[in-house]
Motif scaffolding. Structure first.
Motif, mmCIF file in Angstrom:
data_model
loop_
_atom_site.group_PDB
_atom_site.id
_atom_site.type_symbol
_atom_site.label_atom_id
_atom_site.label_comp_id
_atom_site.label_asym_id
_atom_site.label_seq_id
_atom_site.Cartn_x
_atom_site.Cartn_y
_atom_site.Cartn_z
ATOM 1 N N LYS A 2 0.830 -1.203 0.000
ATOM 2 C CA LYS A 2 0.000 0.000 0.000
ATOM 3 C C LYS A 2 0.866 1.255 0.000
ATOM 4 O O LYS A 2 0.565 2.235 -0.686
ATOM 5 C CB LYS A 2 -0.919 0.009 1.225
ATOM 6 C CG LYS A 2 -1.843 1.218 1.255
ATOM 7 C CD LYS A 2 -2.686 1.276 2.497
ATOM 8 C CE LYS A 2 -3.655 2.436 2.417
ATOM 9 N NZ LYS A 2 -3.005 3.737 2.157
ATOM 10 N N GLU A 3 1.950 1.216 0.772
ATOM 11 C CA GLU A 3 2.858 2.356 0.803
ATOM 12 C C GLU A 3 3.382 2.646 -0.598
ATOM 13 O O GLU A 3 3.421 3.802 -1.040
ATOM 14 C CB GLU A 3 4.022 2.076 1.749
ATOM 15 C CG GLU A 3 5.070 3.183 1.751
ATOM 16 C CD GLU A 3 6.326 2.795 2.507
ATOM 17 O OE1 GLU A 3 7.068 3.696 2.924
ATOM 18 O OE2 GLU A 3 6.574 1.583 2.668
ATOM 19 N N LYS A 4 3.773 1.610 -1.298
ATOM 20 C CA LYS A 4 4.318 1.790 -2.649
ATOM 21 C C LYS A 4 3.262 2.346 -3.593
ATOM 22 O O LYS A 4 3.547 3.223 -4.412
ATOM 23 C CB LYS A 4 4.852 0.461 -3.174
ATOM 24 C CG LYS A 4 5.604 0.583 -4.490
ATOM 25 C CD LYS A 4 6.307 -0.713 -4.823
ATOM 26 C CE LYS A 4 7.157 -0.561 -6.072
ATOM 27 N NZ LYS A 4 7.904 -1.802 -6.389
ATOM 28 N N GLN A 5 2.032 1.850 -3.474
ATOM 29 C CA GLN A 5 0.955 2.355 -4.319
ATOM 30 C C GLN A 5 0.669 3.820 -4.017
ATOM 31 O O GLN A 5 0.434 4.622 -4.932
ATOM 32 C CB GLN A 5 -0.312 1.520 -4.108
ATOM 33 C CG GLN A 5 -1.476 1.912 -5.011
ATOM 34 C CD GLN A 5 -1.170 1.744 -6.477
ATOM 35 O OE1 GLN A 5 -0.431 0.840 -6.869
ATOM 36 N NE2 GLN A 5 -1.732 2.616 -7.305
ATOM 37 N N ASP A 6 0.702 4.196 -2.744
ATOM 38 C CA ASP A 6 0.505 5.599 -2.367
ATOM 39 C C ASP A 6 1.595 6.482 -2.959
ATOM 40 O O ASP A 6 1.331 7.582 -3.464
ATOM 41 C CB ASP A 6 0.505 5.747 -0.844
ATOM 42 C CG ASP A 6 -0.730 5.145 -0.195
ATOM 43 O OD1 ASP A 6 -1.726 4.919 -0.900
ATOM 44 O OD2 ASP A 6 -0.684 4.890 1.022
ATOM 45 N N LEU A 7 2.847 6.000 -2.890
ATOM 46 C CA LEU A 7 3.964 6.762 -3.442
ATOM 47 C C LEU A 7 3.797 6.942 -4.948
ATOM 48 O O LEU A 7 4.059 8.017 -5.494
ATOM 49 C CB LEU A 7 5.286 6.056 -3.135
ATOM 50 C CG LEU A 7 5.747 6.060 -1.681
ATOM 51 C CD1 LEU A 7 6.993 5.196 -1.520
ATOM 52 C CD2 LEU A 7 6.032 7.476 -1.195
ATOM 53 N N LEU A 8 3.367 5.886 -5.625
ATOM 54 C CA LEU A 8 3.184 5.954 -7.074
ATOM 55 C C LEU A 8 2.083 6.942 -7.437
ATOM 56 O O LEU A 8 2.248 7.770 -8.344
ATOM 57 C CB LEU A 8 2.853 4.568 -7.622
ATOM 58 C CG LEU A 8 2.549 4.505 -9.127
ATOM 59 C CD1 LEU A 8 3.738 4.983 -9.941
ATOM 60 C CD2 LEU A 8 2.149 3.090 -9.527
ATOM 61 N N GLU A 9 0.960 6.866 -6.730
ATOM 62 C CA GLU A 9 -0.153 7.765 -7.031
ATOM 63 C C GLU A 9 0.235 9.223 -6.801
ATOM 64 O O GLU A 9 -0.159 10.108 -7.575
ATOM 65 C CB GLU A 9 -1.367 7.385 -6.181
ATOM 66 C CG GLU A 9 -1.986 6.054 -6.589
ATOM 67 C CD GLU A 9 -3.121 5.622 -5.679
ATOM 68 O OE1 GLU A 9 -3.403 6.366 -4.702
ATOM 69 O OE2 GLU A 9 -3.716 4.553 -5.919
ATOM 70 N N SER A 10 1.020 9.472 -5.754
ATOM 71 C CA SER A 10 1.476 10.841 -5.489
ATOM 72 C C SER A 10 2.456 11.306 -6.558
ATOM 73 O O SER A 10 2.402 12.452 -7.021
ATOM 74 C CB SER A 10 2.138 10.920 -4.113
ATOM 75 O OG SER A 10 1.209 10.673 -3.084
#
Length: 237
Positions: A103-111
């Motif tokens: 989830k952290e990685k997905q959040d970073l990607l979306e940002s």
């Protein structure tokens, strides 16, 4: 744990009564920045899972305590970005919280994918402030006699380059009525830090899904860039 679960579960138990349920599933999903989604679902006797349509506004003081706990622990080994509470219909409950790396990685990607919007907005703001303070913005008086500022540029190209020393070099090109000029404007510290952090994240944590880059070129039309047109306005090379 610094969250009063008894107080929280009491509030949830009294607030969510849309359905007769076996279990109430409550989940918080936090981003790295601390914003979060608050999800409430009913597990019915039939086995069906039904999301609530009731706002949490009246119990936000209790709901927000998990967010406060997130802030307290984000820099510690106890950090978490998912908080799951299961409340049974007899008011007993179970709880777990943990760090979800995916989830952290997905959040970073979306940002990262919308970072150019922040760059464009902040550049427009900084250019106006700098040119206003240095008497570079054309002005006129409106019908009421009040001073108003006119636009000093129609479009711009902002180039940001991270050199081998991991320092930011940049160039600001502005165009108005077909005439081009270079604006030698200092960037604010927070902005420089933002560009360098974006470079670091996309070239490390997101390196397997983001092409390596050292130069970001943003074309600005002096207004918001549509989210679905990123490729037209920003390039990474």
């Amino acid at each position: 744990m610094n969250v009063n679960l008894v107080s929280l579960t009491d509030a949830l138990y009294e607030h969510y009564k849309e359905h007769k349920y076996l279990k109430l599933n409550i989940e918080y999903e936090f981003t790295v920045s601390g914003s979060y989604r608050f999800l409430v679902r009913y597990l019915l006797e039939s086995g069906e899972v039904v999301p609530t349509i009731i706002s949490s506004d009246s119990i936000d003081d209790e709901v927000e305590k998990v967010s406060e706990y997130f802030q307290e622990t984000i820099q510690t080994e106890e950090k978490f970005n998912r908080f799951i509470l299961e409340l049974n219909n007899d008011k007993t409950y179970s709880q777990k919280h943990f760090w979800d790396s995916q989830k952290e990685k997905q959040d970073l990607l979306e940002s990262a994918e919308v970072f150019y919007q922040w760059v464009n907005y902040r550049m427009m703001s900084m250019i106006f402030e700098y040119e206003r303070d240095n008497n570079l913005v054309p002005t006129q008086y409106d019908d009421d006699g009040d001073l108003e500022y006119l636009s000093s540029w129609d479009s711009g190209i902002f180039t940001f380059y991270i050199n081998d020393k991991e320092e930011l070099e940049y160039k600001i090109e502005l165009t108005q009525d077909g005439e081009e000029r270079i604006l030698n404007m200092p960037l604010k510290d927070y902005f420089v830090e933002g560009i360098l952090e974006h470079h670091k994240i996309t070239n490390t944590e997101l390196a397997d899904i983001w092409q390596p880059w050292s130069t970001m070129i943003l074309k600005s039309l002096h207004y918001d860039i549509p989210y679905d047109k990123r490729e037209e306005f920003v390039r990474y090379i």
